[in-house]
Design an enzyme around this catalytic site. Sequence first.
Site, PDB file in Angstrom:
ATOM      1  N   ASP A  46       0.845  -1.196   0.000  1.00 51.18           N
ATOM      2  CA  ASP A  46       0.000   0.000   0.000  1.00 51.18           C
ATOM      3  C   ASP A  46       0.879   1.245   0.000  1.00 51.18           C
ATOM      4  OD1 ASP A  46      -2.979   0.971   0.680  1.00 51.18           O
ATOM      5  OD2 ASP A  46      -1.555   2.229   1.769  1.00 51.18           O
ATOM      6  N   TYR A  51       3.358   9.658  -0.496  1.00 55.23           N
ATOM      7  CA  TYR A  51       4.481   9.056   0.232  1.00 55.23           C
ATOM      8  C   TYR A  51       5.805   9.201  -0.505  1.00 55.23           C
ATOM      9  CZ  TYR A  51       0.452   6.530   2.349  1.00 55.23           C
ATOM     10  OH  TYR A  51      -0.747   6.182   2.918  1.00 55.23           O
ATOM     11  N   LYS A  76      -2.569   5.989  -4.378  1.00 48.03           N
ATOM     12  CA  LYS A  76      -3.662   6.934  -4.080  1.00 48.03           C
ATOM     13  C   LYS A  76      -3.378   8.294  -4.692  1.00 48.03           C
ATOM     14  CE  LYS A  76      -3.615   4.714   0.444  1.00 48.03           C
ATOM     15  NZ  LYS A  76      -2.182   4.600   0.804  1.00 48.03           N
ATOM     16  N   HIS A 109      -7.356   9.777  -2.131  1.00 45.14           N
ATOM     17  CA  HIS A 109      -6.736   9.686  -0.802  1.00 45.14           C
ATOM     18  C   HIS A 109      -7.604  10.340   0.291  1.00 45.14           C
ATOM     19  CE1 HIS A 109      -2.440   9.235   1.010  1.00 45.14           C
ATOM     20  NE2 HIS A 109      -3.357   9.010   1.941  1.00 45.14           N
ATOM     21  N   LEU A 193      -2.515  -0.501  14.014  1.00 49.49           N
ATOM     22  CA  LEU A 193      -1.959  -0.627  15.371  1.00 49.49           C
ATOM     23  C   LEU A 193      -2.089   0.689  16.133  1.00 49.49           C
ATOM     24  CD1 LEU A 193       1.334  -2.501  14.342  1.00 49.49           C
ATOM     25  CD2 LEU A 193      -0.706  -3.504  15.405  1.00 49.49           C
ATOM     26  N   LYS A 233       2.701  -1.025   8.979  1.00 55.56           N
ATOM     27  CA  LYS A 233       3.981  -0.497   8.493  1.00 55.56           C
ATOM     28  C   LYS A 233       5.072  -0.723   9.527  1.00 55.56           C
ATOM     29  CE  LYS A 233       6.966   3.068   8.776  1.00 55.56           C
ATOM     30  NZ  LYS A 233       7.453   3.903   9.880  1.00 55.56           N
ATOM     31  N   SER A 234       6.239  -1.123   9.058  1.00 58.68           N
ATOM     32  CA  SER A 234       7.425  -1.181   9.910  1.00 58.68           C
ATOM     33  C   SER A 234       8.636  -1.216   8.983  1.00 58.68           C
ATOM     34  CB  SER A 234       7.407  -2.439  10.783  1.00 58.68           C
ATOM     35  OG  SER A 234       8.611  -2.527  11.507  1.00 58.68           O
ATOM     36  N   VAL A 235       9.768  -0.739   9.480  1.00 58.95           N
ATOM     37  CA  VAL A 235      11.000  -0.943   8.700  1.00 58.95           C
ATOM     38  C   VAL A 235      11.915  -1.938   9.400  1.00 58.95           C
ATOM     39  CG1 VAL A 235      11.046   1.247   7.434  1.00 58.95           C
ATOM     40  CG2 VAL A 235      12.007   1.144   9.745  1.00 58.95           C
ATOM     41  N   ARG A 239       9.875  -7.120  12.995  1.00 62.14           N
ATOM     42  CA  ARG A 239       8.461  -6.734  13.131  1.00 62.14           C
ATOM     43  C   ARG A 239       7.672  -7.025  11.851  1.00 62.14           C
ATOM     44  NH1 ARG A 239       8.697  -0.872  16.208  1.00 62.14           N
ATOM     45  NH2 ARG A 239       8.926  -1.715  18.315  1.00 62.14           N
ATOM     46  N   ASN A 243       4.443  -9.318  12.022  1.00 59.68           N
ATOM     47  CA  ASN A 243       3.127  -8.845  11.575  1.00 59.68           C
ATOM     48  C   ASN A 243       2.523  -9.745  10.492  1.00 59.68           C
ATOM     49  OD1 ASN A 243       3.593  -6.742  13.307  1.00 59.68           O
ATOM     50  ND2 ASN A 243       4.025  -5.219  11.730  1.00 59.68           N
TER      51      ASN A 243
HETATM   52  P1  NAD Z   1       0.412   1.478  11.943  1.00 64.45           P
HETATM   53  O1  NAD Z   1      -0.726   1.343  12.900  1.00 64.45           O
HETATM   54  O2  NAD Z   1       0.670   0.432  10.945  1.00 64.45           O
HETATM   55  O3  NAD Z   1       1.677   1.733  12.862  1.00 64.45           O
HETATM   56  C1  NAD Z   1       2.970   1.755  12.366  1.00 64.45           C
HETATM   57  C2  NAD Z   1       3.919   1.876  13.554  1.00 64.45           C
HETATM   58  O4  NAD Z   1       3.651   0.864  14.506  1.00 64.45           O
HETATM   59  C3  NAD Z   1       5.365   1.658  13.106  1.00 64.45           C
HETATM   60  O5  NAD Z   1       5.962   2.861  12.743  1.00 64.45           O
HETATM   61  C4  NAD Z   1       5.994   1.057  14.351  1.00 64.45           C
HETATM   62  O6  NAD Z   1       6.410   2.107  15.168  1.00 64.45           O
HETATM   63  C5  NAD Z   1       4.853   0.343  15.019  1.00 64.45           C
HETATM   64  N1  NAD Z   1       4.885  -1.122  14.787  1.00 64.45           N
HETATM   65  C6  NAD Z   1       4.662  -1.796  13.614  1.00 64.45           C
HETATM   66  N2  NAD Z   1       4.753  -3.107  13.820  1.00 64.45           N
HETATM   67  C7  NAD Z   1       5.025  -3.292  15.133  1.00 64.45           C
HETATM   68  C8  NAD Z   1       5.228  -4.429  15.942  1.00 64.45           C
HETATM   69  N3  NAD Z   1       5.139  -5.666  15.452  1.00 64.45           N
HETATM   70  N4  NAD Z   1       5.488  -4.232  17.253  1.00 64.45           N
HETATM   71  C9  NAD Z   1       5.569  -2.989  17.781  1.00 64.45           C
HETATM   72  N5  NAD Z   1       5.370  -1.873  17.063  1.00 64.45           N
HETATM   73  C10 NAD Z   1       5.101  -2.015  15.746  1.00 64.45           C
HETATM   74  O7  NAD Z   1       0.236   2.922  11.257  1.00 64.45           O
HETATM   75  P2  NAD Z   1       0.429   3.539   9.810  1.00 64.45           P
HETATM   76  O8  NAD Z   1       1.776   3.303   9.257  1.00 64.45           O
HETATM   77  O9  NAD Z   1      -0.007   4.943   9.930  1.00 64.45           O
HETATM   78  O10 NAD Z   1      -0.646   2.759   8.935  1.00 64.45           O
HETATM   79  C11 NAD Z   1      -0.341   1.623   8.126  1.00 64.45           C
HETATM   80  C12 NAD Z   1      -0.471   1.943   6.676  1.00 64.45           C
HETATM   81  O11 NAD Z   1      -1.758   2.502   6.391  1.00 64.45           O
HETATM   82  C13 NAD Z   1       0.502   3.025   6.177  1.00 64.45           C
HETATM   83  O12 NAD Z   1       1.807   2.568   6.003  1.00 64.45           O
HETATM   84  C14 NAD Z   1      -0.180   3.433   4.893  1.00 64.45           C
HETATM   85  O13 NAD Z   1       0.062   2.474   3.884  1.00 64.45           O
HETATM   86  C15 NAD Z   1      -1.648   3.406   5.314  1.00 64.45           C
HETATM   87  N6  NAD Z   1      -2.144   4.742   5.736  1.00 64.45           N
HETATM   88  C16 NAD Z   1      -3.117   5.327   4.987  1.00 64.45           C
HETATM   89  C17 NAD Z   1      -3.637   6.560   5.344  1.00 64.45           C
HETATM   90  C18 NAD Z   1      -4.710   7.187   4.515  1.00 64.45           C
HETATM   91  O14 NAD Z   1      -5.044   8.361   4.733  1.00 64.45           O
HETATM   92  N7  NAD Z   1      -5.287   6.472   3.578  1.00 64.45           N
HETATM   93  C19 NAD Z   1      -3.151   7.234   6.486  1.00 64.45           C
HETATM   94  C20 NAD Z   1      -2.162   6.609   7.229  1.00 64.45           C
HETATM   95  C21 NAD Z   1      -1.688   5.368   6.862  1.00 64.45           C
END
Ligand code: NAD
Length: 282
Positions: A46, A51, A76, A109, A193, A233-235, A239, A243
Amino acid sequence: MSLIPTIGLNDGVDIPQLGFGVYKIDPGRTTDAVKISLEIGYRHIDTAQLYKNEQGVGEAVRETGIDRADVFITSKLNNGYHRPDDARRAFDNTLAALGCDYVDLFLIHWPLPTLYGGDFVATWRTLEEFKNDGRARSIGVSNFQVPHLERLAHETDVTPSVNQVELHPYFANAAVRAYHDEHGIATEAWAPLARGRVLDDPVVTRIAESVHRTPAQVVLRWHVQRNNIIFPKSVTPQRIDENYRLFDFTLSDTDVDALCALDKGETGRIGPNPDRFDLVSD
Ligand code: NAD
């Protein structure tokens, strides 16, 4: 065989229920992060124009040698490009950046009801062109509220396949989700999350201990059992791997209900309110 179940969209396209989200992944790190996810087994990415990392997504798919047809790619439309001609150009740029001749899913978006005279309908009709010419297998929206979805239903013929909205245990987004269920729109949950905020909640940690999984796995599994499509999302490779491992355990109905009970309503929202959000950036 992939471990990941698919969800059938209202246009007959199947989407893997779990994907990998790349929001806030630095463009320079995106190829590596996406490659790690693909090597683990993810087949759904995604991204978004906003981005600035669509190019890295396309490169990662090519570098792993996985067939393009085996990876589901979503992008998007950025907020500055809602006017039809701008949307057409922006969509061309998305395909060029990805290095692909189609995307699997393309979304508006944000609805931006306070910009462009509130005319997201013309924007939606432009996305219909992309679907009709085969360059977007599916089209949908993101951050649409119930009145926005109702307006599309009244003024256009094509129902969005998905609506990607903020959704996590602290913010159930219940009215939007109920509308989806009634009208055959799949729910994609962003910030599944709550960007980590929900992981220390005592209800989450108690359930995690009882099922011998991590708090993140418990919250993501809750989404899976609620039929939400997710792309955490994670880098961090460990994790990203954690996930992915959501399909060899089940939460009881009691645990699912306990997580649902964490909903704080509107105060649980961590992102902007789509009725007011109007940020336009490159
Ligand atoms: P998320 O809830 O996926 O949280 C990401 C954060 O959670 C990471 O940066 C990390 O700090 C933590 N994390 C991830 N895996 C973990 C694990 N196993 N244990 C502990 N901590 C962990 O939030 P997000 O990145 O905002 O949302 C996911 C995806 O949704 C984005 O990457 C994007 O693709 C999408 N998104 C879309 C919109 C939109 O407006 N359409 C907005 C925000 C995000």
